[in-house]
Design a protein around this motif. Sequence first.
Motif, PDB file in Angstrom:
ATOM      1  N   UNK A   5      56.955  36.349  37.300  1.00  0.00           N
ATOM      2  CA  UNK A   5      57.426  34.965  37.178  1.00  0.00           C
ATOM      3  C   UNK A   5      56.880  34.322  35.908  1.00  0.00           C
ATOM      4  N   UNK A   6      55.603  34.590  35.605  1.00  0.00           N
ATOM      5  CA  UNK A   6      54.982  34.014  34.411  1.00  0.00           C
ATOM      6  C   UNK A   6      55.608  34.556  33.134  1.00  0.00           C
ATOM      7  N   UNK A   7      56.023  35.824  33.147  1.00  0.00           N
ATOM      8  CA  UNK A   7      56.670  36.413  31.960  1.00  0.00           C
ATOM      9  C   UNK A   7      57.993  35.720  31.684  1.00  0.00           C
ATOM     10  N   UNK A   8      58.786  35.506  32.732  1.00  0.00           N
ATOM     11  CA  UNK A   8      60.104  34.876  32.561  1.00  0.00           C
ATOM     12  C   UNK A   8      59.990  33.412  32.157  1.00  0.00           C
ATOM     13  N   UNK A   9      59.029  32.711  32.762  1.00  0.00           N
ATOM     14  CA  UNK A   9      58.909  31.269  32.555  1.00  0.00           C
ATOM     15  C   UNK A   9      57.909  30.903  31.463  1.00  0.00           C
ATOM     16  N   UNK A  10      57.363  31.927  30.760  1.00  0.00           N
ATOM     17  CA  UNK A  10      56.353  31.690  29.715  1.00  0.00           C
ATOM     18  C   UNK A  10      55.136  30.955  30.284  1.00  0.00           C
ATOM     19  N   UNK A  11      54.702  31.428  31.434  1.00  0.00           N
ATOM     20  CA  UNK A  11      53.580  30.807  32.135  1.00  0.00           C
ATOM     21  C   UNK A  11      54.025  30.345  33.507  1.00  0.00           C
ATOM     22  N   UNK A  12      53.070  30.075  34.367  1.00  0.00           N
ATOM     23  CA  UNK A  12      53.411  29.626  35.708  1.00  0.00           C
ATOM     24  C   UNK A  12      52.371  28.620  36.187  1.00  0.00           C
ATOM     25  N   UNK A  13      52.816  27.682  37.003  1.00  0.00           N
ATOM     26  CA  UNK A  13      51.913  26.673  37.555  1.00  0.00           C
ATOM     27  C   UNK A  13      51.727  26.957  39.046  1.00  0.00           C
ATOM     28  N   UNK A  14      50.475  27.136  39.462  1.00  0.00           N
ATOM     29  CA  UNK A  14      50.173  27.387  40.867  1.00  0.00           C
ATOM     30  C   UNK A  14      49.098  26.403  41.314  1.00  0.00           C
ATOM     31  N   UNK A  15      49.028  26.193  42.608  1.00  0.00           N
ATOM     32  CA  UNK A  15      48.007  25.284  43.131  1.00  0.00           C
ATOM     33  C   UNK A  15      46.635  25.942  43.048  1.00  0.00           C
ATOM     34  N   UNK A  16      45.618  25.120  43.034  1.00  0.00           N
ATOM     35  CA  UNK A  16      44.243  25.629  43.007  1.00  0.00           C
ATOM     36  C   UNK A  16      43.979  26.506  44.229  1.00  0.00           C
ATOM     37  N   UNK A  17      44.499  26.085  45.388  1.00  0.00           N
ATOM     38  CA  UNK A  17      44.305  26.856  46.620  1.00  0.00           C
ATOM     39  C   UNK A  17      44.943  28.241  46.503  1.00  0.00           C
ATOM     40  N   UNK A  18      46.158  28.300  45.925  1.00  0.00           N
ATOM     41  CA  UNK A  18      46.839  29.589  45.754  1.00  0.00           C
ATOM     42  C   UNK A  18      46.103  30.470  44.751  1.00  0.00           C
ATOM     43  N   UNK A  19      45.530  29.846  43.730  1.00  0.00           N
ATOM     44  CA  UNK A  19      44.766  30.590  42.731  1.00  0.00           C
ATOM     45  C   UNK A  19      43.537  31.242  43.379  1.00  0.00           C
ATOM     46  N   UNK A  20      42.829  30.488  44.188  1.00  0.00           N
ATOM     47  CA  UNK A  20      41.650  31.020  44.871  1.00  0.00           C
ATOM     48  C   UNK A  20      42.062  32.075  45.894  1.00  0.00           C
ATOM     49  N   UNK A  21      43.218  31.874  46.542  1.00  0.00           N
ATOM     50  CA  UNK A  21      43.734  32.865  47.489  1.00  0.00           C
ATOM     51  C   UNK A  21      44.065  34.171  46.779  1.00  0.00           C
ATOM     52  N   UNK A  22      44.679  34.060  45.594  1.00  0.00           N
ATOM     53  CA  UNK A  22      44.979  35.266  44.821  1.00  0.00           C
ATOM     54  C   UNK A  22      43.694  36.018  44.480  1.00  0.00           C
TER      55      UNK A  22
END
Length: 321
Positions: A83-100
Amino acid sequence: MDGKNHTLISMIHLLGFQSPENLTLLFFFIFLMIYSMTMCANLLIITLVLYGRTLHSPMYFFLSQLAVSDMLLATDILPNMLHAILMKGTIISLANCITQFFFFGVSETLESLLLTVMSYDRYLAICKPLYYALIMNDRVCWIMVITSWMSTILIILVLTLTISQLQFCEPNIIDHFYCDLDPILQLSCSVTTAVQLEVTLLSALFVVMPFFIIIISYVYIIVTIFEISSITERKKAFSTCSSHLAIVSIYYGTLVCVYLVASRGQLWNIGKFPSLLYTVFIPLLNPMIYSLRNKDLKKVLGKLISNSLNMQRNRRVQRKC
């Protein structure tokens, strides 16, 4: 807290790979193919181990668990990366980032423990063959695997909960393609001493110590192999652990490149490439190394293909009748 805007953040901008516009689709399809091949290859390993009676042994049971770990890592990293490659970056929530980060930590720590268990299995098979069947029975194998999974989930959950107690401030940009520990901590405007102490302790217990156990196991294995008088038997003994040794070398080699050789102040653009090998290519390399070098897996795969073709032929004959 030095020089940071203390506006708390709830969303994070992952920059991913900043590829030229004309290469975006090419990169997307390359990584999509890698993800598809990774899932198919590891699913094939699991299927073969479940299907083939000759593969119902501790070595292949642990290999199927390693395949599950690789699938978890690939699924945690690659979809968001695409998704980040297609969109030239991606925005995720802090909670999702920590979950990843949680699932990334679980898969990587689990791999370290599974590689250690597999080295112990090879040690017993080569150095203590008379006691192997007695020690490595089904019950012991299940205890080892369940213990590896439960301890991994528990220690990474504790670390993740500690991270979630921190405050994170602007700028909310991570110049990476996934939420690794250092990029997350760089966004924190809280004191991260507790997290760093936990990471040091857990790394010593679940990465460094397993590495030394693997090294000691292979010292005994190599000494035992060289004591075998028959060259044929010597080659046969070494072939049973060569694939595992290759995977261990790649795993710990990339760990060193990503976390030890790279300096803390280094630009993440440079650090992305060894991280790419570590998170994207290793889950694909593991099943390929085992499947290409293992005769038992090839035999079971041949039988599976042959049985599938025979079933298709029988269905065609029944339809004609």
